[in-house]
Design an enzyme around this catalytic site. Structure first.
Site, PDB file in Angstrom:
ATOM      1  N   CYS A  87      20.979  -4.669  -1.082  1.00 35.31           N
ATOM      2  CA  CYS A  87      20.386  -3.413  -0.609  1.00 35.31           C
ATOM      3  C   CYS A  87      19.475  -3.676   0.598  1.00 35.31           C
ATOM      4  O   CYS A  87      19.950  -4.090   1.637  1.00 35.31           O
ATOM      5  CB  CYS A  87      19.676  -2.713  -1.761  1.00 35.31           C
ATOM      6  SG  CYS A  87      19.377  -0.974  -1.463  1.00 35.31           S
ATOM      7  N   HIS A 205      23.657  -2.832  -6.498  1.00 32.68           N
ATOM      8  CA  HIS A 205      22.680  -3.696  -7.175  1.00 32.68           C
ATOM      9  C   HIS A 205      23.254  -4.400  -8.400  1.00 32.68           C
ATOM     10  O   HIS A 205      23.150  -3.875  -9.508  1.00 32.68           O
ATOM     11  CB  HIS A 205      21.497  -2.839  -7.639  1.00 32.68           C
ATOM     12  CG  HIS A 205      20.621  -2.364  -6.541  1.00 32.68           C
ATOM     13  ND1 HIS A 205      19.563  -3.091  -6.064  1.00 32.68           N
ATOM     14  CD2 HIS A 205      20.647  -1.218  -5.826  1.00 32.68           C
ATOM     15  CE1 HIS A 205      18.954  -2.413  -5.099  1.00 32.68           C
ATOM     16  NE2 HIS A 205      19.593  -1.268  -4.927  1.00 32.68           N
ATOM     17  N   GLU A 207      21.924  -6.864  -9.917  1.00 36.14           N
ATOM     18  CA  GLU A 207      20.817  -7.248 -10.806  1.00 36.14           C
ATOM     19  C   GLU A 207      20.394  -6.099 -11.725  1.00 36.14           C
ATOM     20  O   GLU A 207      19.737  -6.321 -12.724  1.00 36.14           O
ATOM     21  CB  GLU A 207      19.628  -7.766  -9.976  1.00 36.14           C
ATOM     22  CG  GLU A 207      18.711  -6.704  -9.380  1.00 36.14           C
ATOM     23  CD  GLU A 207      19.291  -5.968  -8.173  1.00 36.14           C
ATOM     24  OE1 GLU A 207      20.489  -6.154  -7.858  1.00 36.14           O
ATOM     25  OE2 GLU A 207      18.553  -5.186  -7.558  1.00 36.14           O
TER      26      GLU A 207
END
Lengths: 233, 86
Positions: A87, A205, A207
Site C-alpha cells: 500500500c 494488504h 498482512e
C-alpha cells in the site's frame, strides 16, 4: 530463524499488523526500524508497511522516500535483498525508484476499503510468491485512496515483457475485467516487481489477511513464501 | 533572495480524476462553456541566490528531486520577484 525489518515512518499505520502477522502468524523474527535509523542490522527481508507516511503531503510516499533509512533499504534491495512494499509502502518504493511507474488517486475518487480477488499473473517466481502457482487467486483486502497505478506505454510493455506484473485484480474465477478493477489501475495492476524480482510492491494488504478471524488467511502464502525462501524449508 | 513559483501539472496523457469531478460540478452549476479542468499545484519558494538565473536553477533542481514526480507530472518554474531585506 529468518529476520524481517518493518520500517516505521511518522504516519505508518499497518506496521503493527505486519509485525504481528510475520511474528505470530508466520513465525519469523521481526523488529521495527524507525525511519531515522541509518542501518538495517542483519535482516533478511524488509517490509515497508502501509499508512499515511508524512500525511501523504506533496504526493503519497514522496517525503518518506528521503528518510535516512530508505537509503539503506535501496542499498539492501540493490544487493538482492527481499523487499515488500504494501500500500503506502508500494507508493514509497515507486517514489524511491525501486519500482517503475507512479500512483494516482483512485479513478472514482473514493477511498476503497474492501476485499478483492487477486490473480498471480507472473509465471516467474518472486521471494513472496514462490509457494503460489501462476493463475492462482487469493482474496485479501485493499484500503487506499491512491492505488491507481500508472506508467507510460513503454514502461507497461517492459513490465509485460519481463514478467514483472505479479498481481492483477480479478473476479473469484480469476477473470480480469474493468468491472473488478477497484481503482482504475492500468491493466488491472495490483502488484509489480523489479527486473531482479527481489522487490515487490502491492496495493492490497496480505498482512491483514493472515488469520481466518479477519475474514481471510489468504495473505499467509505471501509471507510463507518469503519464509520458505529465507529459511530454505 | 528571490521568490519562485513552481507549477506542477499532470502530464497531458495522465487522466485527472479530481479535475474531472470539478468539471462535472461546474457543469451542474451551469458553466457549460468550461470544457476541461485540470488540477495541479503551485508551490512558492523563497530562494537565497545572487541572480534570478541562479535561483531558477535551484528551483528546477528542487522540482526534479522532490516537488514533481516526472513519471506523471510536468513542472514549470517562474521567478516572480527579488526579495529585499531591511
Amino acid at each position: 530463524m529468518a529476520k524481517c525489518a518493518v520500517i516505521v515512518f511518522p504516519g505508518s499505520n499497518c506496521d503493527h499488523d505486519a509485525y504481528y502477522a510475520v511474528k505470530h502468524e508466520i513465525g519469523m523474527d521481526v523488529n521495527f526500524v524507525w525511519h531515522k535509523e541509518t542501518a538495517l542490522n542483519d535482516v533478511d527481508a524488509v517490509i515497508v508497511p502501509g499508512g499515511f507516511s508524512y500525511g501523504d503531503y506533496l504526493r503519497s510516499g514522496a517525503i518518506a522516500r528521503f528518510s535516512p533509512v530508505m537509503q539503506e533499504v535501496v542499498t539492501f534491495a540493490r544487493k538482492g535483498g527481499a523487499v515488500i512494499g504494501i500500500c503506502n509502502g508500494f507508493q514509497i518504493l515507486l517514489e524511491a525508484g525501486l519500482l517503475p511507474g507512479a500512483m494516482l488517486p483512485n479513478e472514482h475518487l473514493k477511498f476503497s476499503c474492501k476485499m478483492v480477488h487477486l490473480k498471480l499473473a507472473a509465471a516467474t517466481a518472486t521471494p513472496f510468491t514462490g509457494l503460489m502457482e501462476q493463475g492462482q487467486t487469493i482474496q485479501i483486502p485493499i484500503a487506499h485512496g491512491e492505488g491507481n497505478y500508472t506508467a507510460s506505454e513503454e514502461t507497461l510493455q517492459i513490465l509485460k515483457d519481463n514478467d514483472q506484473i505479479v498481481f492483477q485484480y480479478c473476479n473469484p474465477l480469476g477473470e480480469i475485467s474493468p468491472e473488478v478493477n477497484p481503482n482504475g489501475s492500468i491493466y488491472n495492476i495490483a502488484g509489480i516487481c523489479n527486473t531482479q524480482r527481489n522487490v515487490l510492491g502491492m496495493m492490497p494488504h496480505p498482512e491483514r489477511a493472515c488469520d481466518p478471524i479477519l475474514g481471510s488467511d489468504d495473505g499467509r502464502i505471501i509471507f510463507n513464501s518469503l519464509k520458505s525462501v529465507l529459511e530454505g524449508v | 533572495m528571490f521568490k519562485a513559483r513552481v507549477y506542477v501539472t499532470l502530464k497531458p496523457s495522465i487522466l485527472d480524476p479530481k479535475g474531472k469531478a470539478a468539471q462535472g460540478a461546474l457543469h451542474n452549476l451551469g458553466y457549460h462553456k468550461i470544457k476541461s479542468v485540470r488540477i495541479g499545484k503551485m508551490i512558492e519558494l523563497d530562494i537565497e541566490a545572487d541572480t534570478a538565473a541562479e535561483a531558477k536553477v535551484a528551483a528546477e533542481m528542487a522540482s526534479r528531486k522532490l516537488l514533481a514526480n516526472e513519471v506523471m507530472e510536468d513542472f514549470e518554474v517562474e521567478i516572480t520577484k527579488e526579495l529585499h531585506h531591511g
